[in-house]
Design a protein around this motif. Sequence first.
Motif, PDB file in Angstrom:
ATOM      1  N   TYR A 179       0.836  -1.201   0.000  1.00 39.96           N
ATOM      2  CA  TYR A 179       0.000   0.000   0.000  1.00 39.96           C
ATOM      3  C   TYR A 179       0.866   1.245   0.000  1.00 39.96           C
ATOM      4  O   TYR A 179       1.821   1.342   0.760  1.00 39.96           O
ATOM      5  CB  TYR A 179      -0.913  -0.015   1.235  1.00 39.96           C
ATOM      6  N   GLY A 237       4.829   8.073   3.223  1.00 43.15           N
ATOM      7  CA  GLY A 237       4.496   7.298   4.413  1.00 43.15           C
ATOM      8  C   GLY A 237       5.708   6.763   5.150  1.00 43.15           C
ATOM      9  O   GLY A 237       5.562   6.071   6.146  1.00 43.15           O
ATOM     10  N   LEU A 238       6.914   7.082   4.643  1.00 42.03           N
ATOM     11  CA  LEU A 238       8.089   6.511   5.299  1.00 42.03           C
ATOM     12  C   LEU A 238       8.751   7.539   6.206  1.00 42.03           C
ATOM     13  O   LEU A 238       8.292   8.656   6.348  1.00 42.03           O
ATOM     14  CB  LEU A 238       9.055   5.961   4.257  1.00 42.03           C
ATOM     15  N   ASN A 291      15.353  -1.475   5.180  1.00 45.24           N
ATOM     16  CA  ASN A 291      15.714  -2.481   6.182  1.00 45.24           C
ATOM     17  C   ASN A 291      14.606  -2.670   7.207  1.00 45.24           C
ATOM     18  O   ASN A 291      14.339  -3.784   7.647  1.00 45.24           O
ATOM     19  CB  ASN A 291      17.009  -2.075   6.907  1.00 45.24           C
ATOM     20  N   PHE A 292      13.971  -1.567   7.575  1.00 45.01           N
ATOM     21  CA  PHE A 292      12.872  -1.648   8.526  1.00 45.01           C
ATOM     22  C   PHE A 292      11.748  -2.515   7.971  1.00 45.01           C
ATOM     23  O   PHE A 292      11.230  -3.407   8.655  1.00 45.01           O
ATOM     24  CB  PHE A 292      12.367  -0.244   8.872  1.00 45.01           C
ATOM     25  N   VAL A 293      11.386  -2.256   6.716  1.00 47.72           N
ATOM     26  CA  VAL A 293      10.311  -3.048   6.122  1.00 47.72           C
ATOM     27  C   VAL A 293      10.741  -4.524   6.017  1.00 47.72           C
ATOM     28  O   VAL A 293       9.945  -5.436   6.258  1.00 47.72           O
ATOM     29  CB  VAL A 293       9.884  -2.477   4.760  1.00 47.72           C
ATOM     30  N   VAL A 295       8.787   4.735  -1.516  1.00 47.17           N
ATOM     31  CA  VAL A 295       7.614   4.112  -0.899  1.00 47.17           C
ATOM     32  C   VAL A 295       7.171   2.912  -1.735  1.00 47.17           C
ATOM     33  O   VAL A 295       6.834   1.852  -1.190  1.00 47.17           O
ATOM     34  CB  VAL A 295       6.460   5.122  -0.714  1.00 47.17           C
ATOM     35  N   SER A 313       9.421   0.088  -1.000  1.00 47.97           N
ATOM     36  CA  SER A 313       9.109  -0.480   0.315  1.00 47.97           C
ATOM     37  C   SER A 313       7.861  -1.343   0.260  1.00 47.97           C
ATOM     38  O   SER A 313       7.777  -2.382   0.920  1.00 47.97           O
ATOM     39  CB  SER A 313       8.889   0.627   1.343  1.00 47.97           C
ATOM     40  N   ALA A 314       6.898  -0.887  -0.535  1.00 51.49           N
ATOM     41  CA  ALA A 314       5.651  -1.632  -0.629  1.00 51.49           C
ATOM     42  C   ALA A 314       5.840  -2.935  -1.398  1.00 51.49           C
ATOM     43  O   ALA A 314       4.993  -3.818  -1.353  1.00 51.49           O
ATOM     44  CB  ALA A 314       4.575  -0.769  -1.289  1.00 51.49           C
ATOM     45  N   GLY A 354       2.463  11.173   9.116  1.00 50.50           N
ATOM     46  CA  GLY A 354       1.853  10.365   8.067  1.00 50.50           C
ATOM     47  C   GLY A 354       2.416   8.966   7.940  1.00 50.50           C
ATOM     48  O   GLY A 354       2.021   8.216   7.051  1.00 50.50           O
ATOM     49  N   THR A 355       3.340   8.595   8.827  1.00 41.45           N
ATOM     50  CA  THR A 355       3.957   7.279   8.705  1.00 41.45           C
ATOM     51  C   THR A 355       3.092   6.176   9.318  1.00 41.45           C
ATOM     52  O   THR A 355       3.277   5.009   9.011  1.00 41.45           O
ATOM     53  CB  THR A 355       5.329   7.270   9.393  1.00 41.45           C
ATOM     54  N   PHE A 398       1.287   4.054   6.696  1.00 39.85           N
ATOM     55  CA  PHE A 398       2.078   2.984   6.067  1.00 39.85           C
ATOM     56  C   PHE A 398       2.267   1.836   7.048  1.00 39.85           C
ATOM     57  O   PHE A 398       2.103   0.670   6.707  1.00 39.85           O
ATOM     58  CB  PHE A 398       3.446   3.533   5.635  1.00 39.85           C
TER      59      PHE A 398
END
Lengths: 309, 413
Positions: free
Chosen positions: A81, A87-88, A99-101, A145, A148-149, B247-248, B251
Amino acid sequence: MSMIHTEALVRRFRGGVIAVDGLDLDVEEGELFGIVGPDGAGKTTTLRLLAAIMKPTGGIATVAGYDTVREAEAVKREIGYMPQQFGLYPDLSVEENLNFVCDIFGLEGEERRRRIDELLGFAGLSEFRKRRGGHLSGGMQKKLVLASALIHKPRVLLLDEPTTGVDPVARRQFWEMLSELHSGGTTIVVCTPYMDEAERCNRVGLMYEGRMIVCDTPAALKRMLPGVVLAVSVPPRAMIDAEQALRRLPGVLDVQAYGDRIHLIASGPEIRPELEAVLAAEGIKLLDLRPVPPRMEEAFIYMIRSRGS
Amino acid sequence: MRTHASNIIRHTFAIARKEIWHIIRDPISLFLVGFGPVIMLIIISYAFAVEVRDVPTLVLDLDRTEASRELIERLDATEVLDVIGTADDMSGVERAMDARMARVAVVIDRGLEAMFPAPSGDLLGMVAQLAALAQVGDRGLPVSYIVDGTEPISAETAIETAIKETNAFLVERARALLDMLPSSMQNLPEVQRAREQLETPIALEVITHYNPEEKTLWDLVPAMIAIVLTMPAMSVATVIAKERDQGTLEFLVATPAARLAILTGKMLPYVLIGVFNVLLMYLAAVGVFGLPFRGNLLLYVALMALYEFACLAIGLFFSIVIPNQEAALWVSLMFFLFPGFFLSGMFFPIVAMPLEMRMEAMSFPVSGGVFISRSLFLQGVGLDVVWWAVGILIYVGAIMLALSVLFFKKRIA
Ligand SMILES: Nc1ncnc2c1ncn2[C@@H]1O[C@H](COP(=O)(O)OP(=O)(O)O)[C@@H](O)[C@H]1O
Ligand SMILES: [Mg+2]
């Protein structure tokens, strides 16, 4: 079984706004589906409902076979999404964000390294590994993003205005990425305000005031326009007057100025003599008049206008 | 296919690692959470450890003897007490205290001089009477003290000084009388025994138990350690609102990260920071303020980490139910710091509160933390004494974490 399926999906907010109003939608596996519509039409709300991060107030939605309310977490494992806003984490570098994802999805060691390299290459971010998210350009943020998605190779991608605020070159690159994913078999739902982007989708749904008023292939949508689109050229100084005059003409559904030309949607080509008469009455010289193939934008404007009347 | 539990653990570490990055990336917040507590501890402890000097003292001397005059002079000569005058009777004392002209009153009843032997032929009888002084205790002493308790720290110092000075007066006067005995008697066993008995301070009963040096700072520092450990909890109170604002969160909630893991992952780095702070403050307490550490350091750190966890769980709950960073910060500030100072027994001893309020104070985690910190630090006691406060912390921490999980929805709006 469709990859995405909704039935009478409704989301009403406190205060009475109905952002999504009885949506019935089926998106097949591997389809690239576009949602267009003006601001406030309910596009973002629709994607949030599909991403299982918002509860519908009515109806049902399933994504990859999972119910978005009862099996929300299962839905989240299947989707990638991309929210409308970045959003990051702006304080984390490109690499740290990825790395976080990977941490979340449990990608370890060599597999993680390969996946991150692959996605950075795909997104054209390889040279920006160490750059912080907040220091990336708008276009690079969007690509980050998206990357990441994609970490967990989702079957469904939900993208909310992925190219808004992005320069034309980055926009093109972004759509090349989407095409590649599409040919790889990923189901993609993309919201966009850009009509040229809508043209690239297999099917497009037009949302307006919470409803999907039409939904078909771009070609079919353009064929729905009943009349013709005429391009009118007048001297530059007379543009505004001409636009006003044409608007008053009976049988004209919409008038839109594009640089030195005015496009008007008319019920048919037989409007020509009246058009010339109106311009002559205003003392405006008609330089050129010819029919042009309808654009997506014109089809949608027509559909929204004809609903309003 | 991984199990659910291992997912939660993996997600916890994922979030914790990310949270550590956030903290490290922001030098100001890193400094504040890493060193803020120890700096606060040092500043506040210095500010509160003001020297108590020249407390206005009133004397009511009913003995009117050489001995009573000598005692009054001695009290006046101390730095802490300042004899501002004499009263004629008890009502005069009360008036002066009510008008806040005097904060301490010393009442010397008839019989002070009479405690010392009058010169007589019975020299051995005199020796026996002097030796008996060592056992007089505060009931037998015709001296009493009245103190205005509205400022407990200076009141305590003043009363301790008065008692110590009275002790010294009795002992020194008795030994001077022994010295005046003819030299032929000085080697008698009775005289030597009397000297030895007067060696140890007279057993006046108001003596602090676990703080024999009578330093109020020693009470303050361990309490402050617990109070400033709420600072990381105030940082945590903003973490969810911060993700929402930038806004994180949108996600994050669209990923399969487990709810419990998101919350514990956010707390974990702050628990570690808390442990680091405890060690730093322990060093400051021992090194800067010279406190003796009498407990088990490992147990102390473990229990303080538990206390930190309980505070963090409350901070986290605020962060979930209050949708705005600034409001969350203010609420946690008002929740932790203000009642913290008052209920934690720093200004008003908890034993002086009515029972219901005591129960309330103790279930407030800061009070539990202060109690545990003081008990382990100064008294050197262990779990056998503080177990019930530990129980309260576990209970509060678990309830607040459970409520946080309950209220935290992986949804937006
Ligand atoms: N969280 C919310 N609370 C209240 N109203 C909302 C919320 N989110 C969206 N809306 C309203 O719902 C309508 C649709 O919004 P949105 O889905 O964001 O449209 P779009 O993405 O097409 O611009 C708008 O009128 C918007 O103001
Ligand atoms: Mg939107």
